[in-house]
Design a protein around this motif. Structure first.
Motif, mmCIF file in Angstrom:
data_model
loop_
_atom_site.group_PDB
_atom_site.id
_atom_site.type_symbol
_atom_site.label_atom_id
_atom_site.label_comp_id
_atom_site.label_asym_id
_atom_site.label_seq_id
_atom_site.Cartn_x
_atom_site.Cartn_y
_atom_site.Cartn_z
ATOM 1 N N LYS A 68 -15.218 -4.396 8.261
ATOM 2 C CA LYS A 68 -14.350 -5.047 9.245
ATOM 3 C C LYS A 68 -14.470 -6.555 9.089
ATOM 4 O O LYS A 68 -15.565 -7.098 8.944
ATOM 5 C CB LYS A 68 -14.767 -4.619 10.656
ATOM 6 N N GLY A 69 -13.319 -7.244 9.099
ATOM 7 C CA GLY A 69 -13.291 -8.698 8.979
ATOM 8 C C GLY A 69 -13.011 -9.189 7.574
ATOM 9 O O GLY A 69 -12.653 -10.351 7.386
ATOM 10 N N ASP A 70 -13.156 -8.323 6.565
ATOM 11 C CA ASP A 70 -12.847 -8.732 5.188
ATOM 12 C C ASP A 70 -11.349 -8.991 5.041
ATOM 13 O O ASP A 70 -10.529 -8.270 5.603
ATOM 14 C CB ASP A 70 -13.228 -7.633 4.185
ATOM 15 N N VAL A 71 -11.007 -10.013 4.266
ATOM 16 C CA VAL A 71 -9.618 -10.261 3.893
ATOM 17 C C VAL A 71 -9.451 -9.645 2.509
ATOM 18 O O VAL A 71 -10.230 -9.919 1.602
ATOM 19 C CB VAL A 71 -9.291 -11.771 3.872
ATOM 20 N N VAL A 72 -8.451 -8.771 2.377
ATOM 21 C CA VAL A 72 -8.295 -8.013 1.145
ATOM 22 C C VAL A 72 -6.898 -8.161 0.552
ATOM 23 O O VAL A 72 -5.928 -8.469 1.258
ATOM 24 C CB VAL A 72 -8.591 -6.513 1.376
ATOM 25 N N LEU A 73 -6.821 -7.949 -0.748
ATOM 26 C CA LEU A 73 -5.553 -7.826 -1.457
ATOM 27 C C LEU A 73 -5.386 -6.351 -1.781
ATOM 28 O O LEU A 73 -6.332 -5.697 -2.200
ATOM 29 C CB LEU A 73 -5.577 -8.632 -2.750
ATOM 30 N N TYR A 74 -4.182 -5.830 -1.587
ATOM 31 C CA TYR A 74 -3.952 -4.418 -1.827
ATOM 32 C C TYR A 74 -2.666 -4.227 -2.620
ATOM 33 O O TYR A 74 -1.839 -5.129 -2.729
ATOM 34 C CB TYR A 74 -3.903 -3.626 -0.512
ATOM 35 N N ASP A 75 -2.525 -3.042 -3.191
ATOM 36 C CA ASP A 75 -1.362 -2.699 -3.990
ATOM 37 C C ASP A 75 -0.095 -2.790 -3.135
ATOM 38 O O ASP A 75 -0.078 -2.330 -1.994
ATOM 39 C CB ASP A 75 -1.549 -1.292 -4.554
ATOM 40 N N LYS A 76 0.945 -3.385 -3.681
ATOM 41 C CA LYS A 76 2.180 -3.668 -2.941
ATOM 42 C C LYS A 76 2.808 -2.439 -2.289
ATOM 43 O O LYS A 76 3.315 -2.516 -1.176
ATOM 44 C CB LYS A 76 3.187 -4.325 -3.878
ATOM 45 N N TYR A 77 2.787 -1.307 -2.953
ATOM 46 C CA TYR A 77 3.483 -0.121 -2.433
ATOM 47 C C TYR A 77 2.532 0.955 -1.925
ATOM 48 O O TYR A 77 2.873 2.125 -1.878
ATOM 49 C CB TYR A 77 4.416 0.438 -3.510
ATOM 50 N N SER A 78 1.335 0.581 -1.541
ATOM 51 C CA SER A 78 0.355 1.562 -1.076
ATOM 52 C C SER A 78 0.326 1.637 0.445
ATOM 53 O O SER A 78 0.782 0.742 1.146
ATOM 54 C CB SER A 78 -1.035 1.205 -1.601
ATOM 55 N N GLU B 254 -6.170 -8.471 6.816
ATOM 56 C CA GLU B 254 -7.552 -8.433 7.292
ATOM 57 C C GLU B 254 -7.906 -7.015 7.715
ATOM 58 O O GLU B 254 -7.155 -6.366 8.441
ATOM 59 C CB GLU B 254 -7.732 -9.368 8.484
ATOM 60 N N VAL B 255 -9.058 -6.553 7.271
ATOM 61 C CA VAL B 255 -9.541 -5.217 7.627
ATOM 62 C C VAL B 255 -9.955 -5.228 9.097
ATOM 63 O O VAL B 255 -10.767 -6.048 9.509
ATOM 64 C CB VAL B 255 -10.737 -4.806 6.734
ATOM 65 N N VAL B 256 -9.370 -4.322 9.885
ATOM 66 C CA VAL B 256 -9.703 -4.250 11.307
ATOM 67 C C VAL B 256 -10.505 -2.994 11.652
ATOM 68 O O VAL B 256 -11.125 -2.930 12.707
ATOM 69 C CB VAL B 256 -8.445 -4.338 12.204
ATOM 70 N N ALA B 257 -10.485 -1.992 10.754
ATOM 71 C CA ALA B 257 -11.273 -0.776 10.978
ATOM 72 C C ALA B 257 -11.495 -0.079 9.639
ATOM 73 O O ALA B 257 -10.651 -0.134 8.753
ATOM 74 C CB ALA B 257 -10.556 0.161 11.943
ATOM 75 N N VAL B 258 -12.653 0.579 9.532
ATOM 76 C CA VAL B 258 -13.040 1.252 8.292
ATOM 77 C C VAL B 258 -13.515 2.663 8.628
ATOM 78 O O VAL B 258 -14.246 2.859 9.603
ATOM 79 C CB VAL B 258 -14.187 0.466 7.599
ATOM 80 N N GLY B 259 -13.108 3.630 7.811
ATOM 81 C CA GLY B 259 -13.537 5.014 7.991
ATOM 82 C C GLY B 259 -14.998 5.201 7.602
ATOM 83 O O GLY B 259 -15.681 4.263 7.172
ATOM 84 N N ASN B 260 -15.481 6.434 7.705
ATOM 85 C CA ASN B 260 -16.880 6.751 7.411
ATOM 86 C C ASN B 260 -17.176 6.857 5.929
ATOM 87 O O ASN B 260 -18.328 6.865 5.529
ATOM 88 C CB ASN B 260 -17.270 8.071 8.088
ATOM 89 N N GLY B 261 -16.166 6.980 5.103
ATOM 90 C CA GLY B 261 -16.354 7.117 3.662
ATOM 91 C C GLY B 261 -15.986 8.510 3.184
ATOM 92 O O GLY B 261 -15.916 9.452 3.961
#
Length: 93
Positions: free
Chosen positions: A59-69, A37-44
């Motif tokens: 913030k609040g999005d549930v995401v899938l991410y690359d295994k080794y990132s 779950e995304v808890v904080a996001v940068g400015n871009g």
């Protein structure tokens, strides 16, 4: 709380303790999690022409991410992953 900069995102890692069949795995046998779950996001980030690019996730999005990132971080007893937005593969709806 941690505050990411640029196009970075902080994700609270969702850790599974059991397999689908309910078997508890030893820590060295577990696969690295790829959902959180995304808890904080940068400015871009900024484009080459200086234009600021908006962030896709929030913030609040549930995401899938690359295994080794990303980089694993422990903050106030919790485990987080700091990664670039480009390492996020999908938003779970």
């Amino acid at each position: 709380m941690l505050e990411p900069i640029g196009d970075r995102v902080i994700v609270k890692v969702k850790e599974e303790e059991k397999t689908v069949g309910g078997i508890v795995l030893a820590s060295n046998a577990k696969e690295k999690p790829t959902e959180g779950e995304v808890v904080a996001v940068g400015n871009g980030a900024y484009a080459d022409n200086g234009e600021k690019l908006p962030m896709t996730v929030k913030k609040g999005d549930v995401v899938l991410y690359d295994k080794y990132s990303g980089t694993n971080v422990k903050y106030e007893g919790e485990k987080y992953l700091v990664l670039h937005e480009k390492d996020i593969l999908a938003i779970v709806k």
